[in-house]
Design a protein around this motif. Structure first.
Motif, PDB file in Angstrom:
ATOM      1  N   MET A 124       0.818  -1.214   0.000  1.00 22.07           N
ATOM      2  CA  MET A 124       0.000   0.000   0.000  1.00 22.07           C
ATOM      3  C   MET A 124       0.857   1.272   0.000  1.00 22.07           C
ATOM      4  N   THR A 125       1.996   1.236   0.675  1.00 23.82           N
ATOM      5  CA  THR A 125       2.849   2.425   0.774  1.00 23.82           C
ATOM      6  C   THR A 125       3.877   2.483  -0.356  1.00 23.82           C
ATOM      7  N   GLY A 126       3.959   1.404  -1.158  1.00 27.79           N
ATOM      8  CA  GLY A 126       4.976   1.355  -2.216  1.00 27.79           C
ATOM      9  C   GLY A 126       6.378   1.364  -1.640  1.00 27.79           C
ATOM     10  N   SER A 127       6.524   0.842  -0.432  1.00 32.22           N
ATOM     11  CA  SER A 127       7.810   0.898   0.274  1.00 32.22           C
ATOM     12  C   SER A 127       8.780  -0.159  -0.244  1.00 32.22           C
ATOM     13  N   ARG A 128      10.066   0.139  -0.081  1.00 35.22           N
ATOM     14  CA  ARG A 128      11.095  -0.859  -0.420  1.00 35.22           C
ATOM     15  C   ARG A 128      11.598  -1.576   0.833  1.00 35.22           C
ATOM     16  N   SER A 129      10.889  -1.392   1.913  1.00 35.91           N
ATOM     17  CA  SER A 129      11.312  -1.995   3.180  1.00 35.91           C
ATOM     18  C   SER A 129      11.359  -3.519   3.082  1.00 35.91           C
ATOM     19  N   LYS A 130      12.385  -4.086   3.722  1.00 36.13           N
ATOM     20  CA  LYS A 130      12.490  -5.546   3.821  1.00 36.13           C
ATOM     21  C   LYS A 130      11.843  -6.000   5.129  1.00 36.13           C
ATOM     22  N   ILE A 131      11.243  -7.191   5.090  1.00 33.33           N
ATOM     23  CA  ILE A 131      10.641  -7.764   6.292  1.00 33.33           C
ATOM     24  C   ILE A 131      11.691  -8.628   6.996  1.00 33.33           C
ATOM     25  N   VAL A 132      11.937  -8.351   8.291  1.00 31.40           N
ATOM     26  CA  VAL A 132      12.902  -9.137   9.076  1.00 31.40           C
ATOM     27  C   VAL A 132      12.200  -9.733  10.291  1.00 31.40           C
ATOM     28  N   HIS A 133      12.753 -10.821  10.801  1.00 27.82           N
ATOM     29  CA  HIS A 133      12.129 -11.527  11.926  1.00 27.82           C
ATOM     30  C   HIS A 133      12.981 -11.397  13.183  1.00 27.82           C
ATOM     31  N   LYS A 134      12.311 -11.188  14.322  1.00 22.48           N
ATOM     32  CA  LYS A 134      12.985 -11.120  15.625  1.00 22.48           C
ATOM     33  C   LYS A 134      12.289 -12.096  16.578  1.00 22.48           C
ATOM     34  N   PRO A 135      12.935 -12.432  17.713  1.00 23.35           N
ATOM     35  CA  PRO A 135      12.305 -13.398  18.636  1.00 23.35           C
ATOM     36  C   PRO A 135      10.991 -12.868  19.198  1.00 23.35           C
ATOM     37  N   LEU A 136      10.055 -13.792  19.454  1.00 24.87           N
ATOM     38  CA  LEU A 136       8.732 -13.442  19.989  1.00 24.87           C
ATOM     39  C   LEU A 136       8.868 -13.021  21.447  1.00 24.87           C
ATOM     40  N   PRO A 137       8.256 -11.887  21.856  1.00 26.94           N
ATOM     41  CA  PRO A 137       8.324 -11.466  23.262  1.00 26.94           C
ATOM     42  C   PRO A 137       7.619 -12.461  24.193  1.00 26.94           C
ATOM     43  N   HIS A 138       7.951 -12.367  25.470  1.00 28.84           N
ATOM     44  CA  HIS A 138       7.379 -13.245  26.484  1.00 28.84           C
ATOM     45  C   HIS A 138       5.874 -12.999  26.621  1.00 28.84           C
ATOM     46  N   ASP A 139       5.103 -14.079  26.705  1.00 30.92           N
ATOM     47  CA  ASP A 139       3.644 -14.024  26.914  1.00 30.92           C
ATOM     48  C   ASP A 139       2.884 -13.371  25.760  1.00 30.92           C
ATOM     49  N   ASP A 140       3.498 -13.253  24.583  1.00 27.39           N
ATOM     50  CA  ASP A 140       2.790 -12.672  23.446  1.00 27.39           C
ATOM     51  C   ASP A 140       1.735 -13.674  22.960  1.00 27.39           C
ATOM     52  N   PRO A 141       0.453 -13.275  22.904  1.00 26.60           N
ATOM     53  CA  PRO A 141      -0.579 -14.243  22.514  1.00 26.60           C
ATOM     54  C   PRO A 141      -0.429 -14.700  21.060  1.00 26.60           C
ATOM     55  N   ARG A 142      -0.690 -15.978  20.815  1.00 23.23           N
ATOM     56  CA  ARG A 142      -0.552 -16.539  19.463  1.00 23.23           C
ATOM     57  C   ARG A 142      -1.711 -16.109  18.570  1.00 23.23           C
ATOM     58  N   GLN A 143      -2.883 -15.999  19.156  1.00 27.14           N
ATOM     59  CA  GLN A 143      -4.030 -15.609  18.338  1.00 27.14           C
ATOM     60  C   GLN A 143      -5.007 -14.783  19.162  1.00 27.14           C
ATOM     61  N   ARG A 144      -5.675 -13.872  18.469  1.00 29.51           N
ATOM     62  CA  ARG A 144      -6.600 -12.968  19.135  1.00 29.51           C
ATOM     63  C   ARG A 144      -7.727 -12.695  18.178  1.00 29.51           C
ATOM     64  N   LYS A 145      -8.915 -13.156  18.528  1.00 26.68           N
ATOM     65  CA  LYS A 145     -10.063 -12.946  17.648  1.00 26.68           C
ATOM     66  C   LYS A 145     -11.319 -12.918  18.501  1.00 26.68           C
ATOM     67  N   PRO A 146     -12.117 -11.841  18.419  1.00 29.58           N
ATOM     68  CA  PRO A 146     -13.316 -11.770  19.257  1.00 29.58           C
ATOM     69  C   PRO A 146     -14.488 -12.548  18.676  1.00 29.58           C
ATOM     70  N   ASP A 147     -15.256 -13.142  19.558  1.00 32.80           N
ATOM     71  CA  ASP A 147     -16.595 -13.597  19.204  1.00 32.80           C
ATOM     72  C   ASP A 147     -17.508 -12.414  19.534  1.00 32.80           C
ATOM     73  N   ILE A 148     -18.151 -11.815  18.517  1.00 33.78           N
ATOM     74  CA  ILE A 148     -18.936 -10.591  18.771  1.00 33.78           C
ATOM     75  C   ILE A 148     -20.446 -10.848  18.694  1.00 33.78           C
ATOM     76  N   ALA A 149     -20.845 -12.096  18.915  1.00 28.85           N
ATOM     77  CA  ALA A 149     -22.281 -12.418  18.865  1.00 28.85           C
ATOM     78  C   ALA A 149     -23.077 -11.572  19.861  1.00 28.85           C
ATOM     79  N   LEU A 150     -22.522 -11.356  21.060  1.00 29.70           N
ATOM     80  CA  LEU A 150     -23.230 -10.574  22.082  1.00 29.70           C
ATOM     81  C   LEU A 150     -23.392  -9.111  21.645  1.00 29.70           C
ATOM     82  N   ALA A 151     -22.329  -8.533  21.065  1.00 27.46           N
ATOM     83  CA  ALA A 151     -22.407  -7.139  20.580  1.00 27.46           C
ATOM     84  C   ALA A 151     -23.430  -7.012  19.450  1.00 27.46           C
ATOM     85  N   ARG A 152     -23.470  -8.016  18.584  1.00 26.04           N
ATOM     86  CA  ARG A 152     -24.458  -7.991  17.492  1.00 26.04           C
ATOM     87  C   ARG A 152     -25.876  -8.031  18.073  1.00 26.04           C
TER      88      ARG A 152
END
Length: 316
Positions: free
Chosen positions: A259-287
């Protein structure tokens, strides 16, 4: 007839708070914006300063506040790891002492009060997607605990003030939100990737990038706050607010580079402590209870957010 209210927004100069102030002023209310400017900035609310219905007050909610209010939105708290881990004791104090002070104010003035809670109350979840009846999987002694457990304790306080003192409460569990006025250095993936891409810097992904997040545009989130505050006294929440559409972190990085037309390269670093693997809301109640779901497509929200950061970086 429209009923004009006196509304307090704590954390009102922050990312979400400033957008909420905009909506409340536009709806014709009197708004007092309280912020200690640790992560919020007066720049976010400069455009409101001359409005006679808007008032800015520099104050830390870990100290009591004596005002007369009809409604309180309690948004004050640093919300990104880089900021809430800077002073973890103060983060916990903001969640706990701050909630006690705001609930005390709501009790005294009989105000309705909304707590900006977080998906972090679910920790690194073993349920996917997360529903409101899931109690979470949280490390109580980790580096993220000041925020995770602070927000969990705040929910406890809100429920107990409601049960013990009849305070009218609303609890919103906010999932990842993005948009203009995000803090450029808050370490969150959307702002991080956009700033890195626009500057042509390496884009840093922690871990292999397969962890997922769901992103809700700020306008949709503010609409959800207003609808939640407008519900009857029998509905307290907690209610999940977020976008159930999931992306991997790597997908997000690739979209922003394109989207930005950037020439940036993607690099990988170690995952921080307690970083959640997945995050997705069930929004049935809000609906069901709010008639709400996100409306702004991710691409459209990203375009607006990139435009904001382009202007922000040009002004530096």
């Amino acid at each position: 007839m429209h009923l004009k209210k006196r509304i307090l927004v704590t954390g009102g100069a922050g990312f979400l708070g400033s957008h909420l102030c905009d909506r409340l002023i536009a709806a014709g209310h009197d708004v007092i914006c309280v912020d200690n400017c640790f992560t919020g900035t007066k720049h976010n609310v400069y455009h409101l300063m001359d409005d006679p219905h808007f008032e800015f007050m520099r104050h830390d909610i870990t100290f009591p506040l004596y005002l007369e209010m009809d409604e309180i939105y309690n948004l004050a708290c640093p919300a990104s790891p880089i900021h809430y881990q800077h002073d973890p004791v103060q983060t916990t104090k903001t969640c706990v002492h701050g909630s006690i002070n705001m609930l005390g104010l709501a009790k005294r003035t009989r105000a309705k009060i909304l707590q900006a809670s977080t998906s972090e109350v679910y920790g690194d979840p073993e349920m996917h997607p997360q529903r409101e009846d899931y109690w979470g999987h949280v490390n109580p002694i980790g580096t993220r605990s000041c925020y995770d457990e602070g927000k969990r304790c705040a929910e406890t306080l809100f429920m107990d003030y409601h049960r013990q003192h009849g305070v009218r409460i609303k609890v919103a569990r906010i999932f990842n939100t993005y948009g203009p006025r995000m803090h450029p250095n808050d370490g969150r993936v959307v702002s991080n990737f956009i700033v890195q891409a626009l500057r042509g810097e390496e884009i840093t992904i922690y871990g292999d990038g397969s962890q997922t997040r769901s992103f809700c545009y700020v306008d949709d989130m503010i609409e959800a706050f207003l609808r939640l505050m407008g519900t009857g006294p029998e509905f307290t929440g907690p209610v999940n607010l977020g976008n159930p559409h999931e992306f991997t972190i790597r997908e997000l990085a690739e979209r922003i580079v394109a989207m930005t037309g950037s020439r940036s390269k993607i690099v990988h670093k170690p995952l921080p402590h307690d970083d959640p693997r997945q995050r997705k809301p069930d929004i049935a109640l809000a609906r069901e209870r709010l008639g709400w779901e996100p409306r702004v497509p991710f691409e459209e929200g990203l375009i607006r957010t990139v435009a904001y950061f382009e202007e922000f970086l040009r002004a530096l």
